[in-house]
Motif scaffolding. Sequence first.
Motif, short mmCIF file in Angstrom:
data_model
loop_
_atom_site.label_atom_id
_atom_site.label_comp_id
_atom_site.label_asym_id
_atom_site.label_seq_id
_atom_site.Cartn_x
_atom_site.Cartn_y
_atom_site.Cartn_z
N PRO A 122 0.56 -1.10 -0.04
CA PRO A 122 0.01 -0.08 0.00
C PRO A 122 0.69 1.35 0.09
N LEU A 123 0.25 2.26 -0.38
CA LEU A 123 1.04 3.72 -0.29
C LEU A 123 1.12 4.18 0.88
N VAL A 124 2.17 4.78 1.16
CA VAL A 124 2.30 5.52 2.44
C VAL A 124 1.40 6.91 1.79
N PRO A 125 0.94 7.52 3.01
CA PRO A 125 0.10 8.68 2.74
C PRO A 125 0.75 9.83 1.83
N ALA A 126 2.00 10.08 2.07
CA ALA A 126 2.59 11.17 1.27
C ALA A 126 2.62 11.01 -0.33
N LEU A 127 2.39 9.44 -0.57
CA LEU A 127 2.51 9.00 -2.14
C LEU A 127 1.06 9.12 -2.78
N GLN A 128 0.02 9.36 -1.88
CA GLN A 128 -1.40 9.23 -2.45
C GLN A 128 -1.71 10.40 -3.23
N SER A 129 -1.20 10.55 -4.10
CA SER A 129 -1.64 12.07 -5.12
C SER A 129 -1.36 11.56 -6.45
N TYR A 130 -2.20 12.14 -7.40
CA TYR A 130 -1.93 12.02 -8.66
C TYR A 130 -0.73 12.73 -9.31
N TRP A 131 -0.14 13.64 -8.60
CA TRP A 131 1.03 14.24 -8.96
C TRP A 131 2.19 13.33 -8.73
N LEU A 132 2.18 12.23 -8.23
CA LEU A 132 3.01 11.15 -8.24
C LEU A 132 3.27 10.58 -9.50
N HIS A 133 1.90 10.40 -10.45
CA HIS A 133 1.96 9.66 -11.46
C HIS A 133 2.84 10.63 -12.50
N ALA A 134 2.49 11.98 -12.59
CA ALA A 134 3.22 13.02 -13.49
C ALA A 134 4.72 12.95 -13.11
N HIS A 135 4.81 13.06 -11.86
CA HIS A 135 6.32 13.10 -11.55
C HIS A 135 7.27 12.15 -12.10
N VAL A 136 6.91 11.04 -11.50
CA VAL A 136 7.70 9.74 -11.93
C VAL A 136 7.57 9.50 -13.22
N ILE A 137 6.69 9.63 -14.02
CA ILE A 137 6.81 9.37 -15.46
C ILE A 137 7.58 10.11 -16.21
N THR A 138 7.40 11.61 -15.99
CA THR A 138 8.16 12.44 -16.64
C THR A 138 9.62 12.51 -16.15
N CYS A 139 9.83 11.95 -14.98
CA CYS A 139 11.43 11.89 -14.63
C CYS A 139 12.08 10.82 -15.34
N PHE A 140 11.52 9.57 -15.51
CA PHE A 140 12.08 8.41 -16.09
C PHE A 140 11.98 8.50 -17.50
N VAL A 141 11.17 9.12 -18.19
CA VAL A 141 11.32 9.29 -19.52
C VAL A 141 12.42 10.22 -19.73
N GLY A 142 12.84 11.25 -19.09
CA GLY A 142 14.09 11.91 -19.09
C GLY A 142 15.18 11.12 -19.09
N TYR A 143 15.29 10.40 -17.73
CA TYR A 143 16.40 9.57 -17.37
C TYR A 143 16.73 8.61 -18.46
N ALA A 144 15.61 8.00 -19.17
CA ALA A 144 15.75 7.08 -20.16
C ALA A 144 16.63 8.03 -21.38
N ALA A 145 16.41 9.14 -21.87
CA ALA A 145 16.90 9.68 -23.04
C ALA A 145 18.60 9.89 -22.65
N PHE A 146 18.67 10.28 -21.14
CA PHE A 146 19.99 10.72 -20.83
C PHE A 146 20.91 9.16 -20.86
N ALA A 147 20.28 7.98 -20.45
CA ALA A 147 20.92 6.97 -20.53
C ALA A 147 21.52 6.60 -22.13
N VAL A 148 20.34 6.84 -22.96
CA VAL A 148 20.84 6.77 -24.44
C VAL A 148 21.88 7.60 -24.88
N SER A 149 21.72 8.91 -24.32
CA SER A 149 22.83 10.01 -24.81
C SER A 149 24.22 9.73 -24.15
N ALA A 150 24.34 9.23 -23.07
CA ALA A 150 25.44 8.53 -22.34
C ALA A 150 26.18 7.35 -23.04
N GLY A 151 25.34 6.47 -23.53
CA GLY A 151 25.86 5.32 -24.30
C GLY A 151 26.53 5.81 -25.36
#
Length: 279
Positions: A122-151
Amino acid sequence: MLNVRLFDITTLLFGVASVNYVAALYGKKETLARIGTWVCVAAAVVSTAAIGVRWAESYKMGIGRIPVTNLYESLVFFAWSVNLFYLAVEWKYRSRTFGAFVIPIAFGTMLFAFTNESSIQPLVPALQSYWLHAHVITCFVGYAAFAVSAGVAVMFLMKVKREERKVTGGVVGLFPPTKVLDELVYRAIIWGFPFLTAGIITGAAWANYAWGTYWSWDPKETWSLIVWLVYAAFLHARVTRGWHGRRAAILSIVGFLATIFCYLGVNLVLSGLHSYGGA
């Protein structure tokens, strides 16, 4: 659980793809590289199904949450993003040599995911927000692009070193021209930077929802700002100073190392509001 078994299959597929791409380079066998591509496509299908199954299983457990809320889930989502971004790059640039430097990142990520708790909690209270979805997804799409750039930056440095020695042929001879590699290092960051920026902004909104402040200089927040500044410096130097070649490639690699520390090092080594990410 079914989703974990599917992620296990994904790990195996990434391993097979990595071996094929590397073997294709050293053996100069296009057939092996082609097999690697189809294995990556299969991994994309299986991992997408695994994410969907995990999401559905959380609802069956009465939890009902998007599967990106703990370290295990973020790792598999990162590997999924890297694979999809890589396949897009391979399709656009018509070269499978990138696979030997990018797909092992996804494979290593999945291996590390094995060492973490994979159960749905279960989610801890601080994680129970739709902002979580936008925050994590956008961050990791960016991280994936940086991984390709570094490779690709590693490929560029290898290519330049061989050209300076006026050595032709060999594995590096199969790489695309340095101009193409340099441009891809830049374009991947151009793609990832807006997503990282959106991730920081949505993270600030999420922090205000959870803790009543947009910014508290938590270690994670501080390192996310450092990563943002590194890539902002890259883009600024590229546009205003004309940075190309070796300096740009090195800065891309430095940026990705900072990204990895922001993502994993802060959660696992430092304590702060984001420490629960390691749970």
